[in-house]
Design an enzyme around this catalytic site. Structure first.
Site, PDB file in Angstrom:
ATOM      1  N   SER A   1       0.960  -1.133  -0.042  1.00 58.19           N
ATOM      2  CA  SER A   1       0.101  -0.052   0.104  1.00 58.19           C
ATOM      3  C   SER A   1       0.721   1.250  -0.201  1.00 58.19           C
ATOM      4  O   SER A   1       1.980   1.349   0.692  1.00 58.19           O
ATOM      5  CB  SER A   1      -0.962  -0.117   1.160  1.00 58.19           C
ATOM      6  OG  SER A   1      -1.447   1.173   1.677  1.00 58.19           O
TER       7      SER A   1
ATOM      8  N   TYR B   1      -2.548   5.839  -4.830  1.00 60.75           N
ATOM      9  CA  TYR B   1      -3.675   6.821  -5.054  1.00 60.75           C
ATOM     10  C   TYR B   1      -3.275   7.947  -5.824  1.00 60.75           C
ATOM     11  O   TYR B   1      -2.148   8.139  -5.878  1.00 60.75           O
ATOM     12  CB  TYR B   1      -4.086   7.393  -3.641  1.00 60.75           C
ATOM     13  CG  TYR B   1      -4.745   6.330  -2.713  1.00 60.75           C
ATOM     14  CD1 TYR B   1      -5.893   5.797  -2.937  1.00 60.75           C
ATOM     15  CD2 TYR B   1      -3.960   5.832  -1.680  1.00 60.75           C
ATOM     16  CE1 TYR B   1      -6.533   4.835  -2.001  1.00 60.75           C
ATOM     17  CE2 TYR B   1      -4.454   4.956  -0.707  1.00 60.75           C
ATOM     18  CZ  TYR B   1      -5.741   4.455  -1.064  1.00 60.75           C
ATOM     19  OH  TYR B   1      -6.210   3.332  -0.148  1.00 60.75           O
TER      20      TYR B   1
ATOM     21  N   THR C   1      -6.104   2.446  -6.714  1.00 59.60           N
ATOM     22  CA  THR C   1      -7.369   2.484  -5.863  1.00 59.60           C
ATOM     23  C   THR C   1      -8.135   3.612  -6.175  1.00 59.60           C
ATOM     24  O   THR C   1      -7.714   4.450  -6.020  1.00 59.60           O
ATOM     25  CB  THR C   1      -7.125   2.361  -4.414  1.00 59.60           C
ATOM     26  OG1 THR C   1      -6.338   0.874  -4.241  1.00 59.60           O
ATOM     27  CG2 THR C   1      -8.316   2.354  -3.692  1.00 59.60           C
TER      28      THR C   1
ATOM     29  N   LYS D   1      -8.467  -0.705  -8.803  1.00 60.90           N
ATOM     30  CA  LYS D   1      -9.077  -1.686  -7.713  1.00 60.90           C
ATOM     31  C   LYS D   1     -10.296  -0.591  -7.141  1.00 60.90           C
ATOM     32  O   LYS D   1     -10.202   0.424  -7.022  1.00 60.90           O
ATOM     33  CB  LYS D   1      -8.009  -1.659  -6.708  1.00 60.90           C
ATOM     34  CG  LYS D   1      -8.513  -2.120  -5.121  1.00 60.90           C
ATOM     35  CD  LYS D   1      -7.224  -2.472  -4.279  1.00 60.90           C
ATOM     36  CE  LYS D   1      -7.829  -2.995  -2.908  1.00 60.90           C
ATOM     37  NZ  LYS D   1      -8.475  -2.127  -2.101  1.00 60.90           N
TER      38      LYS D   1
ATOM     39  N   HIS E   1     -13.479  -2.082  -0.964  1.00 57.14           N
ATOM     40  CA  HIS E   1     -12.469  -1.729  -0.081  1.00 57.14           C
ATOM     41  C   HIS E   1     -12.759  -2.689   1.451  1.00 57.14           C
ATOM     42  O   HIS E   1     -12.817  -2.023   2.409  1.00 57.14           O
ATOM     43  CB  HIS E   1     -12.359  -0.222   0.242  1.00 57.14           C
ATOM     44  CG  HIS E   1     -11.324   0.329   0.623  1.00 57.14           C
ATOM     45  ND1 HIS E   1     -10.517   1.159  -0.327  1.00 57.14           N
ATOM     46  CD2 HIS E   1     -10.258   0.483   1.646  1.00 57.14           C
ATOM     47  CE1 HIS E   1      -9.427   1.671   0.307  1.00 57.14           C
ATOM     48  NE2 HIS E   1      -9.403   1.253   1.424  1.00 57.14           N
TER      49      HIS E   1
HETATM   50  C1  LIG Z   1      -6.451  -2.442   7.851  1.00 50.55           C
HETATM   51  C2  LIG Z   1      -6.674  -2.078   6.429  1.00 50.55           C
HETATM   52  C3  LIG Z   1      -6.135  -1.311   5.689  1.00 50.55           C
HETATM   53  C4  LIG Z   1      -6.447  -1.211   4.204  1.00 50.55           C
HETATM   54  N1  LIG Z   1      -5.454  -0.084   3.621  1.00 50.55           N
HETATM   55  C5  LIG Z   1      -5.723  -0.243   2.217  1.00 50.55           C
HETATM   56  C6  LIG Z   1      -5.005   0.767   1.300  1.00 50.55           C
HETATM   57  O1  LIG Z   1      -4.177   1.397   1.990  1.00 50.55           O
HETATM   58  N2  LIG Z   1      -5.168   0.685   0.324  1.00 50.55           N
HETATM   59  C7  LIG Z   1      -6.400  -0.098  -0.434  1.00 50.55           C
HETATM   60  O2  LIG Z   1      -6.288   0.084  -1.706  1.00 50.55           O
HETATM   61  N3  LIG Z   1      -6.844  -0.930   0.368  1.00 50.55           N
HETATM   62  C8  LIG Z   1      -6.783  -0.920   1.675  1.00 50.55           C
HETATM   63  N4  LIG Z   1      -7.446  -1.722   2.319  1.00 50.55           N
HETATM   64  C9  LIG Z   1      -8.591  -2.458   1.554  1.00 50.55           C
HETATM   65  C10 LIG Z   1      -7.784  -3.980   1.316  1.00 50.55           C
HETATM   66  O3  LIG Z   1      -7.184  -3.704   0.343  1.00 50.55           O
HETATM   67  C11 LIG Z   1      -9.102  -4.822   0.597  1.00 50.55           C
HETATM   68  O4  LIG Z   1      -9.873  -4.311  -0.235  1.00 50.55           O
HETATM   69  C12 LIG Z   1     -10.030  -5.536   1.721  1.00 50.55           C
HETATM   70  O5  LIG Z   1      -9.234  -5.863   2.700  1.00 50.55           O
HETATM   71  C13 LIG Z   1     -10.722  -6.773   1.247  1.00 50.55           C
HETATM   72  O6  LIG Z   1     -11.548  -7.177   1.828  1.00 50.55           O
HETATM   73  P1  LIG Z   1     -11.247  -8.254   3.067  1.00 50.55           P
HETATM   74  O7  LIG Z   1     -10.813  -7.667   4.339  1.00 50.55           O
HETATM   75  O8  LIG Z   1     -12.775  -8.751   3.379  1.00 50.55           O
HETATM   76  O9  LIG Z   1     -10.535  -9.591   2.452  1.00 50.55           O
HETATM   77  C14 LIG Z   1      -7.379  -2.143   3.726  1.00 50.55           C
HETATM   78  C15 LIG Z   1      -8.082  -2.888   4.442  1.00 50.55           C
HETATM   79  C16 LIG Z   1      -7.831  -2.991   5.636  1.00 50.55           C
HETATM   80  C17 LIG Z   1      -8.474  -4.071   6.507  1.00 50.55           C
END
Ligand SMILES: Cc1cc2nc3c(=O)[nH]c(=O)nc-3n(C[C@H](O)[C@H](O)[C@H](O)COP(=O)(O)O)c2cc1C
Length: 392
Positions: free
Chosen positions: A109, A132, A158, A256, A280
């Protein structure tokens, strides 16, 4: 129980809850508003059933597949998640190393606590950098150049975060990034001395890819990440900006956060090679559909023009098989590996991946599919609609 004894991802979640101070656990676990999308992402998988073929010689199961321009040992990648240092001192380095061991892609990320260069050095496996588009375009352009120099193969944009989602668990628990040790939160941290010691004794928390922009971040984190997102992410971006990014990169390009056939067509037209069908993890627009429910219509609309990655709610090998049968090329996981990371560092992430691998192999064996290519659309039906008419 330790992470070694975890039978499934739900067990890793329980261990993560025990191990982390309350605000950190709920920061991982929670979603936006009423968490309708968060719950639906997982429960939607129950609306689909798998009809097996028998007597197909399933003595050997091969889970290898190709996506994002390369071979992968599993149809699985690790989604980008920011701020891993809050969950374990081994942070993103643990995750990329575990992904390399299992020979699957890992997405770092932009909001990570290990730098592009550190992660680049940590492994030669398939690495994706997630960006981003910032108000300061030079920051995004700089990330792209650094990713290329550090050996990242794929870039991921994203698009579902024009502003931060409303995560009410964070408000309730006094979660800030970086964490603030106030009288209100101190007891919660004190009850987790192991976490506290790790947090205090290992390299400190920093958002490694934006730290050099301390003018926008505030002096070592006086600005919270939410404030940062709301002030620095560019809300005015359009498909033209996505096309601009595609032009900067000459490898696989993922967009994404898309959920509709119309947006998938636009992604193809601006040069994306794959999309992550994602809300997300239910952390942004509450009420957005579950990714598994969107796969078939997007595949029908787009044909083979794009690779589709289902991201959200994947907790079981059988979920992966359902997504593949619906038309996805691969799945992605976020929370599942963060539960593993917080429960046991790199070994905890490896435990998570070994659970997915063995569940996938078992589901394929019981379904009668020896290879990923043998998982077919007619293995899948909506709950209540299977009538045995599948004609293999
Ligand atoms: C703690 C946390 C931080 C996240 N940070 C980002 C991020 O920095 N960039 C991003 O595109 N998605 C981020 N996400 C979303 C994840 O990439 C992903 O889309 C999501 O966790 C998928 O769902 P799941 O947790 O049910 O597998 C984050 C998710 C969590 C739980």
């Amino acid at each position: 129980m330790t992470y070694k004894k975890a039978r499934n991802i739900a067990d890793l979640r329980v261990l993560s809850k025990k191990r982390l101070p309350t605000p950190m656990f709920h920061f991982i676990d929670g979603g936006a508003d009423d968490e309708v999308s968060l719950r639906r992402n997982i429960s939607a998988f129950d609306d689909y059933i798998l009809t097996p073929d028998y007597l197909t010689d399933v003595a050997n199961i091969d889970t290898k597949t190709s996506f994002l321009g390369g071979q992968s040992a599993l149809p699985l990648m690790l989604s980008p998640t920011g701020t891993s240092r809050l969950f374990h001192h081994e942070k993103e380095l643990a995750v990329v190393r575990a992904a390399a061991k299992f020979d699957i892609p890992y997405a770092l990320s932009a909001m990570s606590t290990s730098s592009i260069e550190e992660v680049g050095r940590a492994s030669n496996s398939h690495k994706i950098f997630q960006v981003y588009i910032m108000r300061d375009r030079s920051l995004t352009a700089d990330w792209v150049a650094r990713s290329r120099a550090a050996g990242f193969k794929t870039i991921c944009l994203t698009v579902d975060t024009p502003m931060a989602g409303n995560r009410e668990r964070d408000l309730i628990n006094g979660m800030t990034i970086p964490p603030r040790f106030s009288p209100a939160t101190l007891l919660g941290f004190a009850l987790h001395p192991h976490w506290l010691a790790n947090f205090a004794l290992h390299p400190r928390f920093e958002l490694s890819n934006i730290i050099h922009k301390s003018d926008v971040l505030g002096a070592q984190g006086n600005t919270s990440v939410i404030d940062y997102v709301n002030s620095q992410f560019d809300r005015s971006i359009t498909w033209e900006d996505a096309a601009w990014l595609a032009e900067q990169w000459d490898g696989p390009f993922i967009i994404k956060g898309l959920m509709s056939a119309g947006d998938a067509r636009k992604a193809r037209d601006v040069g994306a090679t794959a999309i992550m069908i994602s809300n997300h993890g239910g952390r942004q627009l509450d009420g957005a559909p579950a990714p598994i429910d969107c796969v078939k219509s997007i595949r029908d609309a787009i044909g083979d023009d794009l690779e589709l990655i289902v991201d959200g709610g994947v907790r079981r090998g059988s979920h992966m098989v359902k997504a593949l049968a619906a038309g996805a090329n691969a799945c992605a996981i976020g929370r599942a590996y963060l539960y593993g990371l917080s429960a046991g560092g790199q070994a905890g992430v490896e435990k998570c991946l070994s659970i997915f691998k063995s569940e996938l192999e078992r589901t394929m064996t019981l379904l009668g599919a020896r290879t990923i290519a043998e998982i077919r659309p007619d293995h899948l039906a909506r709950n209540g609609t299977a009538d045995g008419s599948s004609d293999n």
